[in-house]
Design an enzyme around this catalytic site. Structure first.
Site, PDB file in Angstrom:
ATOM      1  N   VAL A  88     -10.381   6.549 -12.356  1.00  0.00           N
ATOM      2  CA  VAL A  88     -11.116   7.945 -11.829  1.00  0.00           C
ATOM      3  C   VAL A  88     -11.470   8.264 -13.223  1.00  0.00           C
ATOM      4  CG1 VAL A  88     -10.229   7.763  -9.535  1.00  0.00           C
ATOM      5  CG2 VAL A  88      -8.803   8.886 -11.621  1.00  0.00           C
ATOM      6  N   ASP A 179     -10.400  16.538   9.239  1.00  0.00           N
ATOM      7  CA  ASP A 179      -8.537  16.896   9.351  1.00  0.00           C
ATOM      8  C   ASP A 179      -9.310  16.005  11.076  1.00  0.00           C
ATOM      9  OD1 ASP A 179      -6.925  17.866  12.380  1.00  0.00           O
ATOM     10  OD2 ASP A 179      -6.957  19.913  10.633  1.00  0.00           O
ATOM     11  N   HIS A 180      -7.741  15.275  10.865  1.00  0.00           N
ATOM     12  CA  HIS A 180      -8.923  14.145  11.992  1.00  0.00           C
ATOM     13  C   HIS A 180      -7.834  14.045  13.230  1.00  0.00           C
ATOM     14  CE1 HIS A 180      -4.295  13.015  10.922  1.00  0.00           C
ATOM     15  NE2 HIS A 180      -3.910  12.379  11.842  1.00  0.00           N
ATOM     16  N   GLU A 218       6.965  14.771  16.629  1.00  0.00           N
ATOM     17  CA  GLU A 218       6.747  12.948  16.528  1.00  0.00           C
ATOM     18  C   GLU A 218       8.553  12.788  16.968  1.00  0.00           C
ATOM     19  OE1 GLU A 218       4.504  12.578  12.523  1.00  0.00           O
ATOM     20  OE2 GLU A 218       5.694  13.880  11.998  1.00  0.00           O
ATOM     21  N   HIS A 242      -3.782  20.980  11.114  1.00  0.00           N
ATOM     22  CA  HIS A 242      -4.052  20.684  12.529  1.00  0.00           C
ATOM     23  C   HIS A 242      -3.445  21.364  13.677  1.00  0.00           C
ATOM     24  CE1 HIS A 242      -3.867  16.835  10.286  1.00  0.00           C
ATOM     25  NE2 HIS A 242      -2.799  16.776   9.989  1.00  0.00           N
TER      26      HIS A 242
HETATM   27  P1  NAD Z   1      -2.646   4.612  -1.033  1.00  0.00           P
HETATM   28  O1  NAD Z   1      -1.798   4.848  -2.018  1.00  0.00           O
HETATM   29  O2  NAD Z   1      -2.178   3.294  -0.669  1.00  0.00           O
HETATM   30  O3  NAD Z   1      -3.978   4.275  -2.216  1.00  0.00           O
HETATM   31  C1  NAD Z   1      -4.264   4.549  -2.652  1.00  0.00           C
HETATM   32  C2  NAD Z   1      -5.723   4.190  -3.348  1.00  0.00           C
HETATM   33  O4  NAD Z   1      -6.280   4.720  -4.564  1.00  0.00           O
HETATM   34  C3  NAD Z   1      -5.676   2.750  -3.240  1.00  0.00           C
HETATM   35  O5  NAD Z   1      -6.938   2.074  -3.786  1.00  0.00           O
HETATM   36  C4  NAD Z   1      -5.523   2.689  -5.599  1.00  0.00           C
HETATM   37  O6  NAD Z   1      -5.986   1.018  -6.333  1.00  0.00           O
HETATM   38  C5  NAD Z   1      -6.314   3.684  -5.510  1.00  0.00           C
HETATM   39  N1  NAD Z   1      -5.851   4.863  -7.001  1.00  0.00           N
HETATM   40  C6  NAD Z   1      -5.099   4.921  -7.234  1.00  0.00           C
HETATM   41  N2  NAD Z   1      -4.863   5.583  -8.514  1.00  0.00           N
HETATM   42  C7  NAD Z   1      -6.308   5.529  -9.153  1.00  0.00           C
HETATM   43  C8  NAD Z   1      -6.502   5.340 -10.609  1.00  0.00           C
HETATM   44  N3  NAD Z   1      -6.468   6.170 -11.795  1.00  0.00           N
HETATM   45  N4  NAD Z   1      -8.177   5.511  -9.943  1.00  0.00           N
HETATM   46  C9  NAD Z   1      -8.555   5.040  -9.419  1.00  0.00           C
HETATM   47  N5  NAD Z   1      -8.055   4.792  -7.902  1.00  0.00           N
HETATM   48  C10 NAD Z   1      -7.008   5.043  -7.898  1.00  0.00           C
HETATM   49  O7  NAD Z   1      -3.020   5.729  -0.415  1.00  0.00           O
HETATM   50  P2  NAD Z   1      -3.590   6.057   0.885  1.00  0.00           P
HETATM   51  O8  NAD Z   1      -2.061   6.408   1.499  1.00  0.00           O
HETATM   52  O9  NAD Z   1      -4.118   5.006   1.411  1.00  0.00           O
HETATM   53  O10 NAD Z   1      -3.968   7.815   0.943  1.00  0.00           O
HETATM   54  C11 NAD Z   1      -5.012   8.212   0.677  1.00  0.00           C
HETATM   55  C12 NAD Z   1      -5.613   9.442   0.607  1.00  0.00           C
HETATM   56  O11 NAD Z   1      -5.909   9.405   2.830  1.00  0.00           O
HETATM   57  C13 NAD Z   1      -4.357  10.329   0.528  1.00  0.00           C
HETATM   58  O12 NAD Z   1      -5.215  11.539   0.186  1.00  0.00           O
HETATM   59  C14 NAD Z   1      -3.699  10.884   1.229  1.00  0.00           C
HETATM   60  O13 NAD Z   1      -2.845  11.321   1.859  1.00  0.00           O
HETATM   61  C15 NAD Z   1      -4.657  10.706   2.537  1.00  0.00           C
HETATM   62  N6  NAD Z   1      -3.882  10.557   3.720  1.00  0.00           N
HETATM   63  C16 NAD Z   1      -3.859   8.900   3.835  1.00  0.00           C
HETATM   64  C17 NAD Z   1      -3.233   9.411   5.563  1.00  0.00           C
HETATM   65  C18 NAD Z   1      -2.302   7.987   5.905  1.00  0.00           C
HETATM   66  O14 NAD Z   1      -1.731   7.482   7.010  1.00  0.00           O
HETATM   67  N7  NAD Z   1      -2.091   6.357   4.578  1.00  0.00           N
HETATM   68  C19 NAD Z   1      -3.070  10.030   6.552  1.00  0.00           C
HETATM   69  C20 NAD Z   1      -3.494  11.292   6.048  1.00  0.00           C
HETATM   70  C21 NAD Z   1      -4.691  11.868   5.011  1.00  0.00           C
END
Ligand code: NAD
Length: 488
Positions: A88, A179-180, A218, A242
């Site tokens: 990023v 907001d899912h 939950e 939510h």
């Molecule tokens: P994750 O940690 O599994 O994945 C993170 C992603 O970010 C990976 O693809 C990684 O390669 C990338 N990444 C990390 N550092 C990076 C960098 N410096 N530059 C570019 N890319 C980089 O996270 P996730 O669980 O997939 O969550 C992603 C987002 O969704 C977050 O904002 C989280 O709060 C939100 N979210 C996740 C869930 C869930 O169920 N997992 C639910 C609701 C919201």
């Protein structure tokens, strides 16, 4: 449908795998994606295009609600995908991304409509938005849009800062805050339920409703998310977003027009009318809880403080119950109760509307239960109405009966929240996304609670895993002569 590019930041992450790729695939099978589309996945690691396409395929086989995936279709779908590694903070990587986006736009003869989906950790949101702008990715002949995951800020101040930064690169109408819960069919259905049914509309107000109870329980504990959750707690993870969104959808007045602007206008009025809490009022209206060990589905489970990754002296809330008042003529005197918690007895998100039960002389020897409208959101979708009826098996005594209205025949055909939301964003429909004003006003309402929790002015009640939360949550309703319905 207009052709477009879909750029997914965080394409090697958990959310992409479990939700986003399956959603895109199901939209594709339903012919709800543009016929010409380029999808570019970005992650930190190095992957070839074909390795990435294999990952996408695996995620669909594991998580798609659809079982049909005939090979030809799958091949065509996977061919939309390309991958680029990106950090990023690297301007060079953004230039490489721009070149790939343009190359695909040329190859596929696409209009320059660009969707940027940020499925990465929240600390990257502002940097990515800024780099989209600075790299030239945001300069298009078509539209550009930003889909952003939760959490949107950690408190009021950080949410405002984030929004300010995002707004340097995107206009409010270009930002789609996910907001899912707003993607869930029964939450989207609230508007139709209240406004397309004259019999319900006529009683959807303070004259007929005694109180409203919104529960999101939950059974799981903190799982592997302690790093995030121990800093957030239920108040940030569930209530600020939510729960308050469901409350807005339930309490809004009939919009002049049922469209994004109309619904958002009415939702805004609800959140603007929420009676603010002073820090000193918090202990009387908010219950904070944390789970201790207990038994769930016949299994012993550890308490929160024993969970891996949790600070053993943490005071983080894994349960919150609240009493809210909406100072709006439609709702004067009607308490709204919300509660949410982990390790509760059942997994259930539901709204229970309790109707006023006027004394009825004829039935003074037969206690009559109030009428209830029960809206089940998750894991089942169902509407039921509790009425009173003579029971021939009980000497004709009047007892409650439930009439169910479920849509079982729809079954597997119902699109998941992420499908609906991605589809809406692709079509420029922001009805079921959180507007900045809603987010800001929600944080404003929540901020005194955060302060009171931090200052420890609010007792931290223990509750047993497998229960409905601490007894204090029952007292909150008892004080007004009510009880939580459906707790067994
Ligand atoms: P994750 O940690 O599994 O994945 C993170 C992603 O970010 C990976 O693809 C990684 O390669 C990338 N990444 C990390 N550092 C990076 C960098 N410096 N530059 C570019 N890319 C980089 O996270 P996730 O669980 O997939 O969550 C992603 C987002 O969704 C977050 O904002 C989280 O709060 C939100 N979210 C996740 C869930 C869930 O169920 N997992 C639910 C609701 C919201």
């Amino acid at each position: 449908m207009e052709s477009m590019t879909f750029v997914l930041f965080g394409a090697t992450g958990d959310l992409a795998k479990r939700k986003i790729f399956p959603a895109l695939y199901n939209l594709y099978v339903d012919q709800k994606l543009p016929q010409s589309i380029s999808i570019i996945g970005l992650g930190r690691g190095e992957l070839s295009h074909s390795e990435f396409q294999e990952k996408v395929k695996d995620s669909i086989l594991d998580f798609s609600r659809r079982l049909e995936h005939d090979a030809a279709n799958m091949g065509e779908f996977l061919d939309y995908f390309r991958y680029s590694s990106l950090d990023v903070n690297s301007e060079e990587d953004f230039q490489q991304l721009l070149q790939l986006v343009k190359k695909r736009e040329d190859e596929l003869d696409l209009t320059q409509n660009r969707m940027f989906y940020l499925s990465v950790a929240p600390e990257f949101f502002d940097t990515i938005a800024l780099n989209i702008k600075n790299s030239g990715l945001g300069q298009t002949n078509g539209w550009k849009r930003l889909i952003i995951e939760k959490p949107f800020g950690h408190d009021l101040k950080s949410a405002r800062e984030l929004n300010k930064k995002l707004s340097r690169a995107f206009l409010e109408e270009e930002i789609y805050r996910i907001d899912h819960y707003l993607g869930k069919p029964m939450v989207q259905n609230l508007e139709a339920l209240a406004f397309a049914n004259p019999i319900l509309q006529s009683v959807w107000n303070k004259d007929h409703i005694a109180n409203v109870q919104i529960t999101a329980g939950e059974t799981v504990g903190v799982e592997k998310r302690a790093g995030y959750y121990d800093q957030a707690g239920a108040i940030r993870d569930m209530v600020q977003n939510h729960m308050l969104q469901i409350l807005m959808m339930t309490a809004m007045d009939k919009p002049e027009k049922i469209n994004a602007a109309g619904i958002r206008h009415e939702k805004r009025k609800v959140i603007e009318s929420l009676r603010p809490l002073k820090e000193e009022d918090v202990p009387y209206n908010i219950v904070r809880g944390q789970y201790i060990s207990g038994e769930l589905n016949g299994q012993k489970v550890p308490g929160y403080l024993k969970e891996p990754g949790v600070n053993p002296s943490s005071t983080t809330d894994t349960f919150v119950a609240a009493r809210l008042w909406i100072d709006h003529p439609s709702w004067t005197g009607v308490p709204f109760y919300i509660r949410t918690g982990k390790r509760m007895k059942e997994k259930s998100t539901r709204i229970v509307i309790e109707f006023k039960n006027k004394e009825n002389e004829q039935y003074k020897n037969n206690q009559i239960d109030p009428n209830l409208l029960i809206i089940e959101i998750n894991p089942n979708e169902n509407i039921s109405l509790q009425l009173n009826s003579k029971n021939p098996l009980n000497n004709g005594k009047v007892t409650p009966i439930r009439i169910n209205f479920s849509n079982e025949q729809i079954g597997l055909g119902v699109p998941e929240a992420y499908e609906r939301l991605i589809y809406d964003a692709v079509n420029g429909d922001s009805t079921f996304f959180a507007h900045w004003k809603e987010v800001e006003l929600s944080w404003e309402w929540v901020q005194p609670i955060l302060n009171a929790f931090e200052g420890n002015f609010v007792p931290l009640h223990e509750y047993q895993s497998g229960s409905y939360g601490p007894a204090a949550s029952d007292s909150l309703l008892l004080e007004n002569g009510f009880k939580w319905w459906l707790d067994e």
